[in-house]
Design a protein around this motif. Structure first.
Motif, short mmCIF file in Angstrom:
data_model
loop_
_atom_site.label_atom_id
_atom_site.label_comp_id
_atom_site.label_asym_id
_atom_site.label_seq_id
_atom_site.Cartn_x
_atom_site.Cartn_y
_atom_site.Cartn_z
N VAL A 251 32.70 28.05 19.51
CA VAL A 251 33.62 27.67 20.81
C VAL A 251 33.22 26.02 21.30
O VAL A 251 31.97 25.89 21.15
N THR A 253 34.58 22.57 23.95
CA THR A 253 35.06 22.60 25.08
C THR A 253 35.38 21.06 25.35
O THR A 253 34.76 20.07 25.29
N ILE A 265 42.93 27.93 26.55
CA ILE A 265 42.29 28.55 25.32
C ILE A 265 43.35 28.43 23.89
O ILE A 265 44.39 28.93 23.77
N HIS A 308 39.44 25.02 25.83
CA HIS A 308 38.64 25.66 25.04
C HIS A 308 39.14 25.98 23.59
O HIS A 308 40.14 26.31 23.46
N VAL A 310 38.74 27.44 19.95
CA VAL A 310 37.76 28.50 19.41
C VAL A 310 38.33 28.66 17.76
O VAL A 310 39.36 28.77 17.41
N THR A 333 36.80 38.02 23.81
CA THR A 333 37.39 38.31 25.16
C THR A 333 36.47 38.80 26.18
O THR A 333 36.38 39.02 27.30
N HIS A 336 33.95 36.33 27.65
CA HIS A 336 34.54 35.43 28.47
C HIS A 336 35.64 35.98 29.21
O HIS A 336 36.67 35.47 29.30
N GLN A 339 37.14 33.87 32.03
CA GLN A 339 38.12 32.94 31.55
C GLN A 339 39.47 33.05 31.05
O GLN A 339 40.44 32.60 31.37
N VAL A 340 39.31 34.27 30.50
CA VAL A 340 40.35 35.01 29.53
C VAL A 340 41.29 35.36 30.43
O VAL A 340 42.65 34.95 30.52
N ALA A 343 43.01 32.41 32.52
CA ALA A 343 43.77 31.33 31.68
C ALA A 343 45.01 31.01 32.08
O ALA A 343 45.95 31.55 32.41
N ALA A 346 47.05 30.91 26.51
CA ALA A 346 46.34 31.01 25.41
C ALA A 346 47.08 30.67 24.18
O ALA A 346 48.33 31.25 24.14
#
Length: 453
Positions: A251, A253, A265, A308, A310, A333, A336, A339-340, A343, A346
């Protein structure tokens, strides 16, 4: 550790030292037609050259992840981390699938992922022209036999021919076992006619059961043999679980200017099947999203929303129990969750090496944001719609289930299943022009969504 260091040294040598080929000094450089920064092609080239196949939980996958973390740092990403998680490693082992009797011959096949083959099996074969016909069959016609599903995959621009038939591979072995079959073979889920078999995962089963994907040529051979009389086969494989292992997500950023703004994401997966080198699936995706994000970094502008990036591990392999698939996405998931859930969007690149044909934004997007994306993509001729992303999402579907709205860049999948999960998924299949187009579209979409200014 020594092997990982050797791999890292190899990649440094590949990217830094001219190569002498047949007496001529030549740069180990990008193919013609690649953008001047050639970051994207270099990424997929180096990933596939230095690490080759990268099965989930393997040393090659781990070494590629370490290389990836260093690459992200070098490109300017911040807070780069490798996040490990446990999994059961699966190995295809050695395989031998053959016709017996008057038509005795060995066939090209590969075991279906996540299944344990058990001891060799010899039995008569019952053929089905379609998966639906098999599902409707009487168990008495299947009991004690090897089930053979010969239905071909329909070639389609959106890849829906593969999506329609995928349950035959994922759930077919379990259905066959429930009907009393002693084995299962299926025509590979590929649109090619080559004598290579497409790997792929199945739902894990509670007991050993031999199940294989046949090359299209082998499936045709069985059908012709059946026209001559009853067909018998022998299935033998060492496919089995190989113990507890570790995979990892990488990951990185790009910090946004507004810490309260919802994050973005984006990602792709770093692992591959044992066959080929995973250049199309999913080195292409790794290169596309990473390069697009890198261009935003190098633009000198700052996104309002944090981005982010990934590189997911363990996308391909099945697992027993609740974590059946997309193990890396599930680990991300869980780690985080906040954050998910908050979001803004994604998105992933994991649908082959074709050009982006359209973009679908989630209904949660504001009208102003939709207009901004359309404005960015208008010069590229890419249409933008708002709604459901449609079938075919992989890791990112796990994030969607946890609350993240999905953004999708649809690709032309006409040729994807000619190489998908086969030995032919190699660097020569990557079209540099298509890769550059993907990078450009990703850059324009994410720049608009992240409010880069």
């Amino acid at each position: 550790m020594h092997r990982q260091c050797s791999r890292l040294l190899a990649i440094l040598l590949l990217t830094a030292i001219p190569t002498v080929v047949f007496g001529q000094e030549a740069e180990f450089a990008s193919s013609p037609g690649i953008a001047s920064d050639h970051v994207a092609y270099d990424l997929v080239r180096d990933l596939t050259t230095a690490f080759g196949p990268r099965p989930a939980g393997s040393a090659a996958e781990a070494a590629a992840a370490k290389w990836g973390s260093e690459k992200m740092k070098a490109l300017g990403f911040q807070s780069v981390t490798i996040e490990h998680f446990p999994l059961l490693r699966w190995s295809p082992g050695e395989t031998r699938v053959e016709l017996l009797g008057n038509v005795a011959q060995r066939l090209v096949a590969t075991p279906l992922g996540g299944l344990v083959a058990g001891p060799p099996v010899e039995a008569p074969v019952v053929l089905f022209e379609s998966y639906d016909t098999f599902l409707k069959s009487d168990p008495a016609d299947v009991h004690g036999r090897i089930v053979a599903i010969l239905e071909p995959v329909r070639r389609a621009t959106d890849g829906n021919g593969y999506i329609a038939l995928a349950p035959a591979r994922t759930r077919g072995p379990g259905e066959a076992l429930a009907k009393g079959a002693v084995g299962f073979v299926i025509r590979s889920l590929g649109t090619h006619e080559d004598n290579v078999a497409n790997s792929g995962a199945s739902v894990t089963l509670p007991s050993p059961f031999p199940a294989f994907a046949l090359s299209p040529a082998a499936a045709d051979q069985i059908k012709r043999a059946a026209a001559l009389g009853p067909v018998n086969m022998r299935l033998e494989s060492m496919a089995a679980w190989a113990g507890v292992g570790t995979s990892q997500n990488v990951v990185g950023t790009i910090p946004g200017s507004d810490p309260n703004a919802a994050p973005i994401i984006i990602g792709a997966h770093i692992d591959s099947w044992e066959q080929g080198t995973g250049a199309i699936d999913d080195g292409f995706g790794i290169a596309a999203v990473t390069t697009a994000a890198t261009r935003i970094l190098r633009s000198g502008k700052t996104p309002r929303h944090t981005i982010h990036l990934v590189w997911f591990g363990a996308e391909e392999v099945s697992q027993p129990g609740a974590l059946r698939d997309f193990v890396g996405a599930r680990a991300f998931t869980e780690r985080h969750q906040a954050q998910v859930k908050r979001a803004l969007v994604a998105a992933e690149s994991d649908w082959g090496g074709g050009r982006v044909t359209r973009v679908t934004l989630p209904p949660t997007m504001s009208d102003d944001l939709v207009d901004r994306v359309r404005q960015n993509l208008h010069p590229l001729g890419i249409p933008v719609d708002v709604g459901n992303p449609g079938p075919g999402v992989a890791e990112i579907g796990v994030l969607a289930a946890a609350g993240a709205p999905l953004l999708r860049l649809h690709q032309d999948a006409t040729g994807l299943f000619d190489v998908h999960h086969t030995p032919n998924d190699v660097l020569s299949r990557v079209d540099p022009a298509s890769l550059e187009q993907n990078v450009t579209v990703w850059e324009q979409v994410i720049s608009a969504v992240a409010d880069v200014h």
